[in-house]
Each structure stands twice: as C-alpha cells, then as structure tokens.
Design a protein around this motif. Structure first.
Motif, PDB file in Angstrom:
ATOM      1  N   PRO A  28       0.825  -1.207   0.000  1.00 43.12           N
ATOM      2  CA  PRO A  28       0.000   0.000   0.000  1.00 43.12           C
ATOM      3  C   PRO A  28       0.853   1.249   0.000  1.00 43.12           C
ATOM      4  O   PRO A  28       1.975   1.244   0.499  1.00 43.12           O
ATOM      5  CB  PRO A  28      -0.786  -0.119   1.320  1.00 43.12           C
ATOM      6  N   GLY A  30       0.422   5.370   1.052  1.00 41.79           N
ATOM      7  CA  GLY A  30      -0.369   6.486   1.579  1.00 41.79           C
ATOM      8  C   GLY A  30       0.233   7.763   1.012  1.00 41.79           C
ATOM      9  O   GLY A  30       0.157   8.035  -0.190  1.00 41.79           O
ATOM     10  N   GLY A  31       0.895   8.539   1.855  1.00 40.31           N
ATOM     11  CA  GLY A  31       1.562   9.757   1.385  1.00 40.31           C
ATOM     12  C   GLY A  31       2.795   9.441   0.548  1.00 40.31           C
ATOM     13  O   GLY A  31       3.281  10.284  -0.210  1.00 40.31           O
ATOM     14  N   GLY A  32       3.332   8.242   0.681  1.00 37.55           N
ATOM     15  CA  GLY A  32       4.452   7.789  -0.148  1.00 37.55           C
ATOM     16  C   GLY A  32       5.827   8.255   0.303  1.00 37.55           C
ATOM     17  O   GLY A  32       6.828   7.947  -0.346  1.00 37.55           O
ATOM     18  N   GLN A  33       5.882   8.967   1.416  1.00 37.97           N
ATOM     19  CA  GLN A  33       7.178   9.572   1.793  1.00 37.97           C
ATOM     20  C   GLN A  33       8.211   8.555   2.246  1.00 37.97           C
ATOM     21  O   GLN A  33       9.402   8.763   2.086  1.00 37.97           O
ATOM     22  CB  GLN A  33       6.961  10.573   2.920  1.00 37.97           C
ATOM     23  N   ASP A  34       7.735   7.473   2.816  1.00 32.40           N
ATOM     24  CA  ASP A  34       8.646   6.395   3.204  1.00 32.40           C
ATOM     25  C   ASP A  34       8.789   5.408   2.052  1.00 32.40           C
ATOM     26  O   ASP A  34       9.899   5.098   1.607  1.00 32.40           O
ATOM     27  CB  ASP A  34       8.084   5.706   4.454  1.00 32.40           C
ATOM     28  N   LEU A  35       7.656   4.958   1.505  1.00 30.62           N
ATOM     29  CA  LEU A  35       7.707   3.903   0.491  1.00 30.62           C
ATOM     30  C   LEU A  35       8.478   4.343  -0.759  1.00 30.62           C
ATOM     31  O   LEU A  35       9.324   3.599  -1.269  1.00 30.62           O
ATOM     32  CB  LEU A  35       6.291   3.454   0.113  1.00 30.62           C
ATOM     33  N   ARG A  38      12.146   4.176  -0.317  1.00 30.91           N
ATOM     34  CA  ARG A  38      12.651   2.787  -0.320  1.00 30.91           C
ATOM     35  C   ARG A  38      12.674   2.203  -1.718  1.00 30.91           C
ATOM     36  O   ARG A  38      13.566   1.436  -2.081  1.00 30.91           O
ATOM     37  CB  ARG A  38      11.812   1.929   0.630  1.00 30.91           C
ATOM     38  N   THR A 107       0.238  10.062   6.107  1.00 34.66           N
ATOM     39  CA  THR A 107      -1.039   9.558   6.623  1.00 34.66           C
ATOM     40  C   THR A 107      -0.809   8.779   7.924  1.00 34.66           C
ATOM     41  O   THR A 107       0.316   8.354   8.212  1.00 34.66           O
ATOM     42  CB  THR A 107      -1.673   8.599   5.600  1.00 34.66           C
ATOM     43  N   ASN A 111       2.317   6.440   8.712  1.00 33.59           N
ATOM     44  CA  ASN A 111       3.174   6.770   9.850  1.00 33.59           C
ATOM     45  C   ASN A 111       3.375   5.562  10.755  1.00 33.59           C
ATOM     46  O   ASN A 111       4.502   5.258  11.164  1.00 33.59           O
ATOM     47  CB  ASN A 111       2.578   7.933  10.650  1.00 33.59           C
ATOM     48  N   PRO A 159      10.244   3.920  14.135  1.00 34.45           N
ATOM     49  CA  PRO A 159      10.284   5.313  13.708  1.00 34.45           C
ATOM     50  C   PRO A 159       8.993   6.113  13.906  1.00 34.45           C
ATOM     51  O   PRO A 159       8.978   7.319  13.684  1.00 34.45           O
ATOM     52  CB  PRO A 159      10.598   5.195  12.209  1.00 34.45           C
ATOM     53  N   SER A 161       6.128   8.273  15.431  1.00 31.35           N
ATOM     54  CA  SER A 161       5.801   9.112  16.597  1.00 31.35           C
ATOM     55  C   SER A 161       4.393   8.812  17.108  1.00 31.35           C
ATOM     56  O   SER A 161       4.150   8.857  18.308  1.00 31.35           O
ATOM     57  CB  SER A 161       5.885  10.589  16.229  1.00 31.35           C
ATOM     58  N   LEU A 210      -4.032  -1.606   7.622  1.00 27.07           N
ATOM     59  CA  LEU A 210      -4.544  -0.903   8.801  1.00 27.07           C
ATOM     60  C   LEU A 210      -5.571   0.097   8.289  1.00 27.07           C
ATOM     61  O   LEU A 210      -5.233   0.973   7.476  1.00 27.07           O
ATOM     62  CB  LEU A 210      -3.384  -0.176   9.502  1.00 27.07           C
ATOM     63  N   ARG A 229      15.009  16.269  20.253  1.00 22.30           N
ATOM     64  CA  ARG A 229      15.685  16.073  18.967  1.00 22.30           C
ATOM     65  C   ARG A 229      16.850  17.047  18.846  1.00 22.30           C
ATOM     66  O   ARG A 229      16.940  18.015  19.588  1.00 22.30           O
ATOM     67  CB  ARG A 229      14.736  16.212  17.775  1.00 22.30           C
ATOM     68  N   TRP A 236      13.847  13.264  13.201  1.00 21.14           N
ATOM     69  CA  TRP A 236      13.191  12.351  14.125  1.00 21.14           C
ATOM     70  C   TRP A 236      13.696  12.632  15.545  1.00 21.14           C
ATOM     71  O   TRP A 236      14.839  13.096  15.705  1.00 21.14           O
ATOM     72  CB  TRP A 236      13.535  10.891  13.799  1.00 21.14           C
TER      73      TRP A 236
END
Ligand SMILES: Cc1cc2nc3c(=O)[nH]c(=O)nc-3n(C[C@H](O)[C@H](O)[C@H](O)COP(=O)(O)OP(=O)(O)OC[C@H]3O[C@@H](n4cnc5c(N)ncnc54)[C@H](O)[C@@H]3O)c2cc1C
Length: 327
Positions: A28, A30-35, A38, A107, A111, A159, A161, A210, A229, A236
């Motif tokens: 999936p 969502g916002g795509g910032q992590d995926l 990668r 999202t 997150n 990671p 929060s 989820l 931080r 982070w």
C-alpha cells in the motif's frame, strides 16, 4: 527503481483485493514519503503499489472514544479539535512530525507502518537481517541513534511518533484482509525482532491493511508528551515519551509511561508506572520515575547518551502531565 503496476483503489475492499499473500509483492501507498524513498533506493521492490489514500480519512465518535481513519493526514490529526481535546498526546505527537510538508502528505496508516530509518537498512549495499541477510551491522557500526533496549538481533528503533501515544492510550487497530477484519491492540501490534521474524516490525499480514485506529474513552486522564531532537524541525526525535496519569486527588492512582525511539517497539516502562503509583507528582518523584524507566537500558558503543536523553523526556512528560513547570 524497478517498474511496478499502480492500482488506484477506490475503497478499502478494492485495496485489500489488490494486495498479495506474498511478502512485499504488493504494497500500500499512503503519502508515499517512506515507500517511495525505499523504492528509489532498491530497498523494497514490489511488483504492485496500491493507493490507499481513498480509504477512510475521517474521525468518528465510537462510544466515548474516537475512530480515526488510516488515510487521515497528520496535519489533520494535529489540528482536529476532538483529538486535541480528548487525546492531547496524539495531537502533540502529530504536530512534531517532520515538517509542515511532511505532515501535509503523511497519513496515519503510513506513519504507523513506516519502516525503520536505520541507515544500514536503508542502504542497498548492506544486506542486514531485515533484508534477508545474516547479520545486523549496528553493534560494531554507527549506532548512535539505535536501540538502548531490546538486545537485538536487530537494533532498530521504531520510527513512528504516533505509535507511542497510541500504545499509551490503549488504542485498538482495525486490520482488514480478504478474509475479513480483525482487531489488534496497539500494544500487541508492534513486535520485537527475533531470529524468526526479524524482517517485520508488526503483526500485519502481507495482504492486510490498517484501516482505523480506535481510541477508547479517555476519562479524566492527564497527559504529557515530550520529544528531544537535535533540531526542532525536519528530524526524528532522539528519544521521547508519552505519560498518562489518572489522579486521585493530588496522588497518582494509575500511570502509563511509554517511550519512543529507544527500542524496536514503543517501549512501555512499567517500573516508572509503579514508581509513580500512590505518590504526588513532584520534581523529585518525576526524576525517580524517570530513573526507573531507564533501568535495564543496554546502550551500544556510541549511544549511551540516549539514556540521559530518554530520562529527561520521561521526567518532563510526567511534569507536563501533572501541570508542573519544566525547569
Ligand atoms: C525529514 C523527515 C522527518 C521526519 N520526522 C518524523 C518524525 O519525527 N516522526 C515520525 O513519526 N515520522 C517522521 N517522518 C516520517 C514521516 O512521518 C513518514 O514518512 C510518514 O509518516 C509516512 O507516511 P506516508 O503516508 O507518507 O507513508 P507511506 O510512504 O505511504 O507508507 C509507509 C509504509 O506504510 C505502509 N502503509 C501505508 N499505509 C498503510 C496502511 N493503511 N496499512 C498498512 N500499511 C500501510 C506502506 O506500504 C509503507 O511500507 C519524517 C520524515 C522525514 C522525511
């Protein structure tokens, strides 16, 4: 990056139908910032990416609590009046994530399910346990931001929060797959690494999503959420804590103390909860509880400083929850 098919799922049913039982074959987005990061780094190479931004992004009342749709953006969590009033630690965690751009795009589902930020995991050159290799590079490596609890075999810190206040408030996650829905407590969702499941951080099946986070009625909980931080934005936390207190007059009837960025899962500190129970919150009891929270910490070669940072986060979250000034 490796080419992939894109499925724009109209709803949760279509989204799970487009997933796969095979690990990381379909993922999936969502916002795509992590995926997307990668994918670009060849860390994750699915055949199919399924847009889940059309899933529920609203907040609804359930019983005395709230149900948050996983497509809700972090900016909307941070600014939602009911979330802020009923679960201030959730709103506080959301507002501290990254930058305004990251909160506008990220999202809740993304997150909570984002993968570790360990630089060995993120670098295609290092085939660590998490990528099917036979070692973790952290113990002998650059481990200044890694775990101080958990004792391996992987030393990532979780990671997310939002995961920490979700565990503190005893949230339940609704998971959906082609087999139907199941409800899992946030505290049971995140998993410690073992030799057998070291590649995963949670119990989500490859074809599950989820879809909702359900927060129970907060009652008269008092809350504190404190993050430390290096810089105030675009980063982070090094360590952070959510503290919830149930007061009986001026003494603590019950406490929940959960730390973030110290272990592969949100780390509940029951010793700190016991240290607070039955006591009035003072600067001294807050320090004693923070000491208790860090008992048993086992820092790596370069991250002993995180023990003190985490103590400070716990102490300040306790003072904040009790409405006392932070020195
Ligand atoms: C500079 C910077 C600072 C940051 N600071 C913080 C911080 O302080 N705290 C913090 O928590 N994060 C921080 N982040 C991370 C950022 O918040 C996450 O990247 C973001 O929350 C991920 O959300 P997303 O919707 O973009 O996720 P995506 O990239 O879309 O997804 C992330 C992962 O979750 C999976 N996924 C997405 N939706 C679902 C779903 N509904 N069900 C199951 N799996 C799903 C995806 O397959 C993917 O593996 C930071 C990022 C940057 C770049």
């Amino acid at each position: 990056m490796k080419p992939f098919a894109y499925v724009n799922a109209a709803n949760e049913k279509d989204a799970v139908a487009a997933l796969s039982k095979e690990y990381e074959k379909a993922l999936p987005i969502g916002g795509g910032q992590d995926l997307l990061a990668r994918l670009k780094d060849y860390v994750t190479q699915p055949d199919r990416v399924v847009n889940v931004k059309n899933l529920d992004a609203t907040v609804t009342r359930v019983g005395g609590g709230l149900r948050i749709g996983s497509a809700m953006r972090m900016v909307d969590v941070a600014e939602h009046a009911d979330i802020g009033r009923m679960y201030p630690a959730v709103a506080a965690a959301a507002i501290e994530v990254g930058t305004p751009q990251i909160r506008n795009q990220g999202t809740v589902g993304g997150n909570v399910n984002q993968r570790p930020r360990c630089w060995y995991f993120r670098n295609e050159e290092f085939v660590c346990y998490k990528k099917g290799g036979n070692r973790c590079f952290t113990p002998e490596g650059e481990n200044q931001f890694h775990a101080i609890f958990g004792d391996g075999p992987s030393y990532i810190v979780h990671p997310s929060s939002l995961a920490v206040p979700f565990v503190a408030y005893d949230a339940t996650f609704r998971l959906l797959s082609p087999r139907g829905e199941r409800m899992v407590k946030a505290a049971d969702y995140f998993t410690m690494p073992t030799k057998e499941n070291v590649q995963r951080e949670n119990v989500l099946e490859p074809d599950e999503l989820l879809t909702h986070v359900i927060l129970p009625a907060p009652g008269s909980l008092k809350s504190g959420h404190y993050e430390v931080r290096y810089k105030t934005s675009h980063d982070w936390p090094i360590a952070f804590a959510t503290v919830l207190l149930t007061m009986n007059g001026s003494t603590v009837a019950g406490a929940r103390v959960v730390m973030g960025a110290v272990a592969p899962v949100p780390w509940r500190a029951q010793a700190a909860e016991k240290a607070l129970a039955g006591k009035a919150v003072t600067p001294q009891t807050a320090v004693a509880a923070a000491e208790a929270a860090l008992q048993g910490a086992e820092p790596l070669s370069r991250n002993a400083y995180k023990v003190q940072v985490a103590k400070t986060a716990v102490e300040r979250a306790i003072l904040q929850a009790a409405g006392l000034p932070i020195a």
